[in-house]
Design a protein around this motif. Structure first.
Motif, mmCIF file in Angstrom:
data_model
loop_
_atom_site.group_PDB
_atom_site.id
_atom_site.type_symbol
_atom_site.label_atom_id
_atom_site.label_comp_id
_atom_site.label_asym_id
_atom_site.label_seq_id
_atom_site.Cartn_x
_atom_site.Cartn_y
_atom_site.Cartn_z
ATOM 1 N N SER A 208 -5.482 3.990 -0.409
ATOM 2 C CA SER A 208 -4.738 5.216 -0.182
ATOM 3 C C SER A 208 -3.735 5.495 -1.270
ATOM 4 C CB SER A 208 -4.011 5.136 1.166
ATOM 5 O OG SER A 208 -2.973 4.177 1.097
ATOM 6 N N GLY A 209 -3.512 4.503 -2.168
ATOM 7 C CA GLY A 209 -2.574 4.702 -3.258
ATOM 8 C C GLY A 209 -1.126 4.561 -2.860
ATOM 9 N N ARG A 210 -0.836 4.040 -1.658
ATOM 10 C CA ARG A 210 0.542 3.929 -1.203
ATOM 11 C C ARG A 210 1.102 2.525 -1.382
ATOM 12 N NH1 ARG A 210 1.051 6.136 4.636
ATOM 13 N NH2 ARG A 210 -1.013 5.241 4.885
ATOM 14 N N GLY A 211 0.354 1.630 -1.991
ATOM 15 C CA GLY A 211 0.859 0.309 -2.275
ATOM 16 C C GLY A 211 0.783 -0.627 -1.094
ATOM 17 N N PRO A 212 1.264 -1.857 -1.285
ATOM 18 C CA PRO A 212 1.192 -2.868 -0.222
ATOM 19 C C PRO A 212 2.186 -2.595 0.887
ATOM 20 C CG PRO A 212 2.464 -3.698 -2.065
ATOM 21 C CD PRO A 212 1.908 -2.368 -2.509
ATOM 22 N N VAL A 213 2.011 -3.309 1.987
ATOM 23 C CA VAL A 213 2.976 -3.267 3.078
ATOM 24 C C VAL A 213 4.093 -4.253 2.749
ATOM 25 C CG1 VAL A 213 3.335 -3.704 5.536
ATOM 26 C CG2 VAL A 213 1.200 -2.670 4.737
ATOM 27 N N LEU A 214 5.329 -3.804 2.826
ATOM 28 C CA LEU A 214 6.492 -4.627 2.528
ATOM 29 C C LEU A 214 7.250 -4.887 3.828
ATOM 30 C CD1 LEU A 214 7.688 -2.739 -0.672
ATOM 31 C CD2 LEU A 214 6.231 -4.768 -0.546
ATOM 32 N N LEU A 215 7.220 -6.119 4.293
ATOM 33 C CA LEU A 215 7.890 -6.487 5.527
ATOM 34 C C LEU A 215 9.345 -6.834 5.228
ATOM 35 C CD1 LEU A 215 5.182 -8.725 7.236
ATOM 36 C CD2 LEU A 215 5.422 -6.232 7.264
ATOM 37 N N VAL A 216 10.266 -6.081 5.834
ATOM 38 C CA VAL A 216 11.692 -6.272 5.600
ATOM 39 C C VAL A 216 12.322 -6.846 6.867
ATOM 40 C CG1 VAL A 216 13.874 -5.163 5.001
ATOM 41 C CG2 VAL A 216 11.737 -4.353 3.966
ATOM 42 N N THR B 71 -5.112 -6.436 4.506
ATOM 43 C CA THR B 71 -4.000 -5.537 4.219
ATOM 44 C C THR B 71 -3.040 -6.212 3.247
ATOM 45 O OG1 THR B 71 -4.125 -4.526 6.407
ATOM 46 C CG2 THR B 71 -2.078 -4.223 5.195
ATOM 47 N N PRO B 72 -2.933 -5.719 2.023
ATOM 48 C CA PRO B 72 -1.971 -6.308 1.087
ATOM 49 C C PRO B 72 -0.562 -6.248 1.675
ATOM 50 C CG PRO B 72 -3.424 -4.756 -0.036
ATOM 51 C CD PRO B 72 -3.659 -4.577 1.438
ATOM 52 N N ALA B 73 0.133 -7.375 1.704
ATOM 53 C CA ALA B 73 1.453 -7.421 2.330
ATOM 54 C C ALA B 73 2.276 -8.544 1.720
ATOM 55 C CB ALA B 73 1.325 -7.634 3.841
ATOM 56 N N ARG B 74 3.580 -8.339 1.695
ATOM 57 C CA ARG B 74 4.503 -9.401 1.293
ATOM 58 C C ARG B 74 5.861 -9.135 1.941
ATOM 59 N NH1 ARG B 74 4.018 -6.377 -3.626
ATOM 60 N NH2 ARG B 74 5.994 -5.451 -4.304
ATOM 61 N N VAL B 75 6.711 -10.134 1.930
ATOM 62 C CA VAL B 75 8.038 -10.028 2.527
ATOM 63 C C VAL B 75 9.047 -9.620 1.464
ATOM 64 C CG1 VAL B 75 9.892 -11.294 3.696
ATOM 65 C CG2 VAL B 75 7.502 -11.714 4.308
ATOM 66 N N ALA B 76 9.889 -8.649 1.797
ATOM 67 C CA ALA B 76 10.969 -8.203 0.912
ATOM 68 C C ALA B 76 12.269 -8.270 1.708
ATOM 69 C CB ALA B 76 10.703 -6.783 0.412
ATOM 70 N N ALA B 77 12.989 -9.377 1.568
ATOM 71 C CA ALA B 77 14.227 -9.586 2.334
ATOM 72 C C ALA B 77 15.392 -8.934 1.591
ATOM 73 C CB ALA B 77 14.468 -11.072 2.539
ATOM 74 N N GLY C 189 19.326 -3.526 -6.315
ATOM 75 C CA GLY C 189 17.956 -3.610 -6.803
ATOM 76 C C GLY C 189 16.906 -3.554 -5.722
ATOM 77 N N GLY C 190 17.314 -3.641 -4.460
ATOM 78 C CA GLY C 190 16.339 -3.643 -3.367
ATOM 79 C C GLY C 190 15.600 -2.338 -3.227
ATOM 80 N N GLY C 191 16.287 -1.214 -3.480
ATOM 81 C CA GLY C 191 15.644 0.089 -3.368
ATOM 82 C C GLY C 191 14.476 0.232 -4.325
ATOM 83 N N ARG C 192 14.634 -0.263 -5.548
ATOM 84 C CA ARG C 192 13.542 -0.187 -6.533
ATOM 85 C C ARG C 192 12.364 -1.053 -6.097
ATOM 86 N NH1 ARG C 192 17.995 -0.666 -9.893
ATOM 87 N NH2 ARG C 192 17.544 -2.877 -10.289
ATOM 88 N N LEU C 193 12.671 -2.207 -5.530
ATOM 89 C CA LEU C 193 11.605 -3.086 -5.056
ATOM 90 C C LEU C 193 10.812 -2.425 -3.943
ATOM 91 C CD1 LEU C 193 10.221 -5.887 -4.921
ATOM 92 C CD2 LEU C 193 12.019 -6.591 -3.340
ATOM 93 N N LEU C 194 11.509 -1.788 -2.991
ATOM 94 C CA LEU C 194 10.841 -1.194 -1.845
ATOM 95 C C LEU C 194 10.074 0.063 -2.197
ATOM 96 C CD1 LEU C 194 13.602 -1.696 0.859
ATOM 97 C CD2 LEU C 194 11.538 -3.045 0.498
ATOM 98 N N GLY C 195 10.399 0.675 -3.330
ATOM 99 C CA GLY C 195 9.679 1.871 -3.740
ATOM 100 C C GLY C 195 8.231 1.613 -4.090
ATOM 101 N N ALA C 196 7.830 0.322 -4.163
ATOM 102 C CA ALA C 196 6.464 -0.015 -4.563
ATOM 103 C C ALA C 196 5.485 -0.069 -3.407
ATOM 104 C CB ALA C 196 6.463 -1.361 -5.295
ATOM 105 N N GLY C 197 5.932 0.167 -2.178
ATOM 106 C CA GLY C 197 5.004 0.055 -1.059
ATOM 107 C C GLY C 197 5.514 0.713 0.196
ATOM 108 N N ARG C 198 4.810 0.449 1.292
ATOM 109 C CA ARG C 198 5.174 0.979 2.608
ATOM 110 C C ARG C 198 6.044 -0.039 3.322
ATOM 111 N NH1 ARG C 198 -0.444 1.723 5.074
ATOM 112 N NH2 ARG C 198 -0.817 -0.078 3.741
ATOM 113 N N VAL C 199 7.198 0.382 3.765
ATOM 114 C CA VAL C 199 8.206 -0.530 4.286
ATOM 115 C C VAL C 199 8.078 -0.669 5.797
ATOM 116 C CG1 VAL C 199 10.681 -0.943 4.511
ATOM 117 C CG2 VAL C 199 9.760 0.073 2.409
#
Length: 286
Positions: free
Chosen positions: A106-114, A147-153, A185-195
């Motif tokens: 879909s072009g929206r990037g990975p899922v970012l679990l916060v 589903t591409p996913a990673r944790v962004a604390a 810097g967290g905002g830039r990191l989260l801009g790469a995927g679905r939060v």
């Protein structure tokens, strides 16, 4: 050290089921099925705080499910992190809807679990961060199922908060108001995927509403960013008295300035949680 020692003893020593007490098994088949067999459904607290996203939960917070969450969080039953993480992944998928496994296409990037952050004193007292541990397990399960996913604390506390135990819904909102922020810097990191905001439990929705406010403050819910914020899993206890007076709910939800702003820009935030009070599963309320 406590976390390392608990990991070792979980592997070596026999234990009773953390959910129902069945002997010589950390988690019996029946309790495992209670978390894995259900379909995540939408949940809504009464009253519903302004700014609360659409929330999905896997199971009611009662009996064995309550015992499992408390054993993992308060008693350090780290062996439960995997099954709780898989349940959390199911709730995340429900929030993502049809886009769950097609994130890259879909072009929206990975899922970012916060993870919604615990108070520092709570992490020190428990010897581990239960929500972050479950988020890591959930991200692994999502990747395993396509589903591409990673944790962004990236959320952190900007000020101390009181213990939520014994506070009613309004007091919890006041206690948490303005307490969270996105780290530099967290905002830039989260801009790469679905939060996806993740936590273990939702009761009044105060923690989720505050976490969502902090993410909106970082610009993540603006339509021009192309990023949708999904919220999940709070850590609040179930023991407080819930207030559900129709007039008060009307004042909190329908007259709330923040809710009006969200409706005006057409942004819908979503959430996923492991457990919520049984009465919050009745979504067809007036």
């Amino acid at each position: 050290m406590r976390g390392w020692w608990q990991d070792l003893t979980d592997l070596v020593l026999p234990a009773d089921c953390a959910g129902c007490g069945a002997p010589r098994t950390a988690l019996c088949a029946r309790c495992r099925a209670m978390l894995g067999a259900g379909v995540a459904r939408r949940v809504r607290p009464v009253p519903e705080p302004a700014g609360l996203p659409v929330v999905h939960a896997v199971a009611p917070y009662a009996a064995e499910v309550r015992a499992l969450l408390l054993a993992h969080k308060e008693r350090g039953a780290l062996v439960l992190a995997g099954v709780l993480g898989r349940a959390l992944a199911g709730a995340v998928r429900a929030g993502l809807g049809k886009g769950g496994a097609g994130a890259t296409a879909s072009g929206r990037g990975p899922v970012l679990l916060v993870p919604v952050p615990s108070a520092r004193w709570a992490v020190r007292a428990r010897g581990h961060d239960p929500v972050r541990r479950m988020a890591l397990a959930a991200a692994g399960e999502l990747r395993r199922t396509g589903t591409p996913a990673r944790v962004a604390a990236v959320l952190r506390q900007r000020r101390a908060v009181a213990d939520q135990a014994g506070l009613d819904a309004r007091q919890r909102l006041e206690n948490l108001a303005g307490a969270l922020e996105v780290s530099p810097g967290g905002g830039r990191l989260l801009g790469a995927g679905r939060v996806v905001l993740v936590d273990d439990l939702m009761t009044t929705g105060a923690s989720l509403a505050e976490a969502a406010r902090a993410l909106r403050g970082a610009g993540l819910s603006r339509p021009d960013r192309g990023t949708v914020v999904y919220d999940a899993i709070t850590r609040e206890g179930r023991e407080e008295q819930r207030i559900g007076v129709r007039q008060e709910r009307s004042e909190w939800v329908h007259s709330a300035p923040e809710k009006a702003v969200l409706n005006a820009v057409g942004v819908m935030l979503r959430a996923a949680v492991i457990a919520a009070p049984r009465d919050s599963f009745g979504i067809n309320r007036n």
